[in-house]
Design a protein around this motif. Structure first.
Motif, PDB file in Angstrom:
ATOM      1  N   LYS A  89      17.794  15.982   8.780  1.00 39.55           N
ATOM      2  CA  LYS A  89      16.773  15.905   9.835  1.00 39.55           C
ATOM      3  C   LYS A  89      15.556  16.357   9.123  1.00 39.55           C
ATOM      4  CE  LYS A  89      14.942  18.578  13.752  1.00 39.55           C
ATOM      5  NZ  LYS A  89      15.281  19.546  14.847  1.00 39.55           N
ATOM      6  N   GLN A 120      12.491  13.646   8.434  1.00 39.97           N
ATOM      7  CA  GLN A 120      11.065  13.860   8.791  1.00 39.97           C
ATOM      8  C   GLN A 120      10.133  13.878   7.805  1.00 39.97           C
ATOM      9  OE1 GLN A 120      10.909  17.313  11.223  1.00 39.97           O
ATOM     10  NE2 GLN A 120       8.602  17.505  11.326  1.00 39.97           N
ATOM     11  N   GLY A 125       6.260   7.986  17.524  1.00 44.94           N
ATOM     12  CA  GLY A 125       7.723   7.897  18.282  1.00 44.94           C
ATOM     13  C   GLY A 125       8.768   8.280  17.358  1.00 44.94           C
ATOM     14  N   PRO A 126       8.860   7.664  16.208  1.00 39.77           N
ATOM     15  CA  PRO A 126       9.840   8.028  15.149  1.00 39.77           C
ATOM     16  C   PRO A 126       9.826   9.615  14.620  1.00 39.77           C
ATOM     17  CG  PRO A 126       9.067   5.834  14.667  1.00 39.77           C
ATOM     18  CD  PRO A 126       8.207   6.280  15.675  1.00 39.77           C
ATOM     19  N   LYS A 127       8.348   9.928  14.491  1.00 40.51           N
ATOM     20  CA  LYS A 127       8.149  11.268  13.915  1.00 40.51           C
ATOM     21  C   LYS A 127       8.797  12.294  15.099  1.00 40.51           C
ATOM     22  CE  LYS A 127       4.648  13.842  11.534  1.00 40.51           C
ATOM     23  NZ  LYS A 127       3.391  13.548  11.215  1.00 40.51           N
ATOM     24  N   ASP A 128       8.450  11.900  16.244  1.00 38.00           N
ATOM     25  CA  ASP A 128       8.960  12.824  17.507  1.00 38.00           C
ATOM     26  C   ASP A 128      10.446  12.973  17.465  1.00 38.00           C
ATOM     27  OD1 ASP A 128       8.166  14.700  19.842  1.00 38.00           O
ATOM     28  OD2 ASP A 128       9.337  12.921  20.803  1.00 38.00           O
ATOM     29  N   LYS A 129      10.950  11.800  17.576  1.00 41.46           N
ATOM     30  CA  LYS A 129      12.372  11.658  17.428  1.00 41.46           C
ATOM     31  C   LYS A 129      12.939  12.479  16.229  1.00 41.46           C
ATOM     32  CE  LYS A 129      13.212   7.470  19.928  1.00 41.46           C
ATOM     33  NZ  LYS A 129      13.642   6.366  19.954  1.00 41.46           N
ATOM     34  N   ALA A 130      12.453  12.174  15.023  1.00 42.78           N
ATOM     35  CA  ALA A 130      12.862  13.097  13.720  1.00 42.78           C
ATOM     36  C   ALA A 130      12.769  14.589  14.047  1.00 42.78           C
ATOM     37  CB  ALA A 130      12.346  12.435  12.618  1.00 42.78           C
ATOM     38  N   LYS A 131      11.698  15.020  14.658  1.00 38.54           N
ATOM     39  CA  LYS A 131      11.397  16.509  14.925  1.00 38.54           C
ATOM     40  C   LYS A 131      11.903  16.962  15.964  1.00 38.54           C
ATOM     41  CE  LYS A 131       7.535  19.585  14.868  1.00 38.54           C
ATOM     42  NZ  LYS A 131       6.012  19.831  14.738  1.00 38.54           N
ATOM     43  N   ASN A 132      11.972  16.453  16.940  1.00 35.73           N
ATOM     44  CA  ASN A 132      12.280  17.228  18.189  1.00 35.73           C
ATOM     45  C   ASN A 132      13.436  16.611  19.074  1.00 35.73           C
ATOM     46  OD1 ASN A 132      10.010  18.857  18.085  1.00 35.73           O
ATOM     47  ND2 ASN A 132       8.933  17.217  18.688  1.00 35.73           N
ATOM     48  N   GLN A 133      14.044  15.190  18.678  1.00 39.22           N
ATOM     49  CA  GLN A 133      14.953  14.562  19.767  1.00 39.22           C
ATOM     50  C   GLN A 133      16.356  14.418  18.676  1.00 39.22           C
ATOM     51  OE1 GLN A 133      13.831  11.015  21.484  1.00 39.22           O
ATOM     52  NE2 GLN A 133      11.801  12.143  22.012  1.00 39.22           N
ATOM     53  N   THR A 134      16.656  15.328  17.885  1.00 36.44           N
ATOM     54  CA  THR A 134      17.975  15.217  16.977  1.00 36.44           C
ATOM     55  C   THR A 134      18.253  16.568  17.063  1.00 36.44           C
ATOM     56  OG1 THR A 134      16.561  15.667  14.896  1.00 36.44           O
ATOM     57  CG2 THR A 134      17.265  13.130  15.461  1.00 36.44           C
TER      58      THR A 134
END
Length: 101
Positions: free
Chosen positions: A62, A66, A28-37
């Motif tokens: 960012k 990540q 979850g945090p990895k996805d947010k850091a990579k794709n949701q910012t």
């Protein structure tokens, strides 16, 4: 008489399972850091000198989050989990060998 030490193999097994769950949850945090910012090019406005610096600062942060934070935490948890599993397996093997003799 030598002191004997006991190892709770169930606790080690539970630790490995919980660390594996933490690794799954790190997605979850990895996805947010990579794709949701994502910050679109024009989101900070246009026509002022600081815009490019702010956009670069966002991308740098960012990348830092990540790769320097999330990836390193994930690697640490994975390393500890693998070592815990190897330790548990070694104790299980030793226990099995002792029962056979």
């Amino acid at each position: 008489m030598a002191k004997e030490y006991g190892v709770n193999l169930d606790a080690l097994d539970q630790l490995v399972k919980e660390l594996n769950q933490v690794l799954k949850d790190m997605g979850g945090p990895k996805d947010k850091a990579k794709n949701q910012t994502y910050l679109p090019e024009g989101a900070l406005g246009k026509g002022f000198d600081e815009r490019a610096k702010m956009h670069k600062a966002h991308n740098d942060m960012k990348d830092f989050i990540q790769h320097q934070i999330v990836d390193k935490i994930e690697g640490l948890i994975n390393d500890f989990g693998e070592k815990s599993k190897k330790t548990k397996d070694a104790y299980e093997d030793a226990e099995h060998d002792n029962k056979m003799t």
